[in-house]
Enzyme design. Structure first.
Site, PDB file in Angstrom:
ATOM      1  NE  ARG A  86      -4.299   0.179   2.320  1.00 22.54           N
ATOM      2  CZ  ARG A  86      -5.317  -0.672   2.348  1.00 22.54           C
ATOM      3  NH1 ARG A  86      -5.103  -1.958   2.379  1.00 22.54           N
ATOM      4  NH2 ARG A  86      -6.544  -0.218   2.358  1.00 22.54           N
ATOM      5  NE  ARG A  93     -16.736  -3.470   2.864  1.00 23.06           N
ATOM      6  CZ  ARG A  93     -15.526  -3.079   2.494  1.00 23.06           C
ATOM      7  NH1 ARG A  93     -14.830  -3.824   1.664  1.00 23.06           N
ATOM      8  NH2 ARG A  93     -15.035  -1.946   2.924  1.00 23.06           N
ATOM      9  NE  ARG A 132     -13.727  -3.096   6.346  1.00 21.42           N
ATOM     10  CZ  ARG A 132     -12.891  -3.059   5.319  1.00 21.42           C
ATOM     11  NH1 ARG A 132     -12.801  -4.112   4.515  1.00 21.42           N
ATOM     12  NH2 ARG A 132     -12.158  -2.002   5.073  1.00 21.42           N
ATOM     13  NE  ARG A 163     -11.726   2.420   4.348  1.00 16.03           N
ATOM     14  CZ  ARG A 163     -12.784   1.673   4.029  1.00 16.03           C
ATOM     15  NH1 ARG A 163     -13.981   1.963   4.530  1.00 16.03           N
ATOM     16  NH2 ARG A 163     -12.648   0.648   3.228  1.00 16.03           N
TER      17      ARG A 163
END
Ligand code: AP5
Length: 231
Positions: A100, A139, A172, A183
């Site tokens: 990352r 999600r 989450r 993010r």
């Protein structure tokens, strides 16, 4: 000698999924790993497991993840080294969420060389970030097997219950709207430069991740087949 249990179509390399939060890395990486019978290595899942077990690493990582920032390389790299040295990684593995940063990519390059792996195959799930919000807020993930759903696009048959194993589906903590912005910012600043890093080494394969899950899967499988055929 132990029998060779590899899938008849052998992967024999590291595959890396690169892309912003919600691009579909987990969805596609899981399926590709299952298809080739190799481990799916999600640094996000590994870190979440440390958090839920309350390990020293998890205690350090928890507040950082809740803010939507990247966990320092010093914590992630040791975890990766230990994981890929396990015997189930001998015939390849699929990374989801790693590397990352350019520093992580350089470390991984050295690690792969030391262990005699071929050059990695990097799949960039390219997508306009403006479409990612409903994917992330919608999600839901199975607490038992990690199966990924979406309440808008890929709902389970029974709300809140995993089709595969009956596990509870949960959201989450970092999929809350206020954490998604940081993010995406961390991705643009620290991870997006990896596309140029791998492209300049001839390792990057770009896939249009705005298509349906099935269409993206087809593109992924085709590009993996092409690369394996060419090298
Ligand atoms: P991580 O768990 O890696 O999260 P992420 O990179 O933010 O990616 P996501 O898991 O959110 O998205 P995805 O691309 O996997 O999408 P998915 O397939 O689930 O990392 C979490 C945190 O851990 C980081 O913020 C950081 O703090 C830390 N961390 C992890 N690795 C680290 C590292 N190496 N270094 C430092 N820190 C690290 O799909 C999302 C949704 O969209 C699902 O509902 C799915 O059904 C749906 N969907 C998928 N594809 C499609 C499609 N084609 N069409 C429509 N819907 C789709």
């Amino acid at each position: 000698m132990a029998p060779d249990t590899r899938h008849p179509d052998k992967l024999d390399r590291a595959v890396i999924f690169l892309g912003p939060p919600g691009a579909g890395k987990g969805t596609q990486a899981k399926e590709l790993a299952a298809r080739y019978g190799v481990p799916h290595l999600s640094t996000g899942d590994m870190l979440r497991e440390h958090v839920s077990k309350g390990t020293p690493l998890g205690i350090k990582a928890k507040p950082i993840m809740e803010r939507g920032e990247l966990v320092p390389d010093s914590l992630v790299l040791q975890m990766i080294r230990e994981r890929i040295e396990r015997p189930d990684c001998t015939h390849g593995f699929v990374f989801d969420g790693f590397p990352r940063t350019v520093a992580q990519a350089k470390y991984l390059g050295e690690l792969l060389k030391q262990h005699g792996y071929k050059r990695p195959f990097v799949i960039h799930l390219a997508i306009d970030t403006s479409v990612l919000l409903p994917r992330l807020t919608g999600r839901r993930t199975c607490k038992v097997g990690g199966e990924i759903y979406n309440i808008h696009d890929r709902p389970p048959k029974v709300a809140g219950i995993c089709d595969a194993d009956g596990g509870e589906l949960v959201q989450r903590p970092d999929d809350r709207e206020e954490v998604i912005g940081p993010r995406l910012h961390a991705y643009e600043k620290q991870t997006a430069p990896l596309a140029a890093y791998y492209s300049s080494r001839g390792l990057l394969h770009v896939i249009d991740a705005s298509k349906s899950i099935d269409e993206v899967r087809q593109q992924v499988l085709q590009s993996v087949k092409n690369v394996r055929g060419a090298r």
